[in-house]
Design a protein around this motif. Structure first.
Motif, PDB file in Angstrom:
ATOM      1  N   HIS A 166       0.817  -1.221   0.000  1.00  0.00           N
ATOM      2  CA  HIS A 166       0.000   0.000   0.000  1.00  0.00           C
ATOM      3  C   HIS A 166       0.847   1.267   0.000  1.00  0.00           C
ATOM      4  N   CYS A 176      -7.442   0.551  -5.287  1.00  0.00           N
ATOM      5  CA  CYS A 176      -6.900  -0.572  -4.507  1.00  0.00           C
ATOM      6  C   CYS A 176      -7.987  -1.060  -3.548  1.00  0.00           C
ATOM      7  N   CYS A 178      -7.848  -1.399  -0.557  1.00  0.00           N
ATOM      8  CA  CYS A 178      -7.798  -0.685   0.725  1.00  0.00           C
ATOM      9  C   CYS A 178      -8.581   0.616   0.687  1.00  0.00           C
ATOM     10  N   CYS A 183      -1.892   2.238  -5.255  1.00  0.00           N
ATOM     11  CA  CYS A 183      -1.027   1.461  -4.358  1.00  0.00           C
ATOM     12  C   CYS A 183      -0.221   0.470  -5.191  1.00  0.00           C
TER      13      CYS A 183
HETATM   14 ZN   LIG Z   1      -3.920  -0.013  -1.037  1.00  0.00          ZN
END
Ligand SMILES: [Zn+2]
Length: 308
Positions: A166, A176, A178, A183
């Motif tokens: 990340h 991503c 997340c 990332c």
């Molecule tokens: Zn990420």
């Protein structure tokens, strides 16, 4: 001590790698089982406990003394409390796995993070064993890492250290998992490489490994996608090297199977970016998918030493 073994279980999204490991890191017995994650976390937990108990029984039947158990799981792991806090592929939510295993086996138990213990095993028994400062990076569906110094992995204040996947290498880039964009893992993970090639070519079902093979055979599009991934990886690794100053970078996970097709251009790309940093050696992991179970065993053995 010569008849001592630890019970080790590495729980993955699809399979569990299990072993009885001696204090010197050699394996007395190994076996594999499906995780059966689709049956839900309670069934997976029951399965882990049954398998661990059978392994301890197997050790006794072989005339050995099981002295501890180590379990490795993916996701967010609180090693201090022995809790599997969160895991998307196994479905764990705050499962007190260490205590459950310890109660069932009537043995001391430890719980570790799969990549961190895998990195520990590579650092002590595998590709990093001649270096004190090891950065282990597993490249598969995602990208995760472990920083190991003198054989010890550092988990961070919240158990979340080593998330090099990340590091944002392409601001505003692909989304991503997340929630951020650009990332490293959104560009250079095995799934990202396969997805990018499919997106550009319209061919279905192409894996990152296929992309590496096609690139090596001189296919232009595959070469472009592979180069994008290697360049992004080198950018991420430059940041990682600024932070960790590793002596060796050990690459594991599915994408490392591409071997020199990955390692050779990555070394060139990192070397081109290096300014004041020192170039680490970049090698492929040596223990394959047994690193997690060996690492779980090492963690269990370490816990016995600190108890003394
Ligand atoms: Zn990420």
């Amino acid at each position: 001590m010569s008849d001592h073994v630890v019970v080790a279980v590495d729980v993955g999204g699809t399979g569990m790698k299990c072993a009885l490991v001696r204090p010197d890191g050699t394996v007395h017995h190994a076996e594999r089982h499906p995780t059966l994650a689709q049956r839900g976390p309670a069934a997976v937990t029951a399965n882990i406990l049954d398998i661990a108990e059978q392994l301890a029984a197997r050790a006794r039947a072989d005339g050995l003394l099981p002295v501890a158990a180590g379990v490795a799981v993916p996701g967010v792991v609180d090693e201090e409390t022995g809790t599997a806090v969160w895991s998307s592929n196994v479905g764990f939510r705050d499962v007190p796995l260490r205590d459950l295993v310890s109660d069932r086996l009537q043995l001391p138990a430890v719980l570790g993070h799969d990549v961190r213990v895998g990195g520990m095993a590579e650092a002590r028994l595998g590709a990093g064993r001649e270096e004190r400062h090891v950065l282990f990076i597993a490249i598969g569906t995602g990208i995760a890492a472990a920083h190991i110094v003198d054989g010890k992995a550092f988990a961070g204040a919240h158990g979340a250290a080593g998330e090099v996947g990340h590091i944002i290498v392409r601001p505003g880039g692909p989304p991503c998992g997340c929630g951020a964009r650009g990332c490293l893992e959104s560009i250079a993970s095995a799934s990202a490489v396969g997805r990018r090639y499919v997106e550009l070519s319209g061919d279905e079902g192409v894996t990152a490994y296929d992309v590496a093979t096609r690139a090596a055979a001189g296919e232009e599009l595959a070469n472009r996608v592979w180069t994008e991934a290697v360049e992004a990886f080198a950018d991420g690794l430059l940041t990682a090297q600024a932070l960790y100053d590793a002596g060796i970078v050990v690459l594991g996970g599915g994408l490392a199977e591409a071997r020199e097709a990955l390692l050779a251009p990555l070394r060139v790309a990192l070397d081109a970016r290096i300014t004041f940093h020192r170039m680490p050696r970049i090698v492929r992991a040596a223990l394959g998918d047994t690193a997690g179970s060996l690492g779980a065993a090492l963690l269990a053995l370490d816990s016995l030493e600190t108890d003394k």
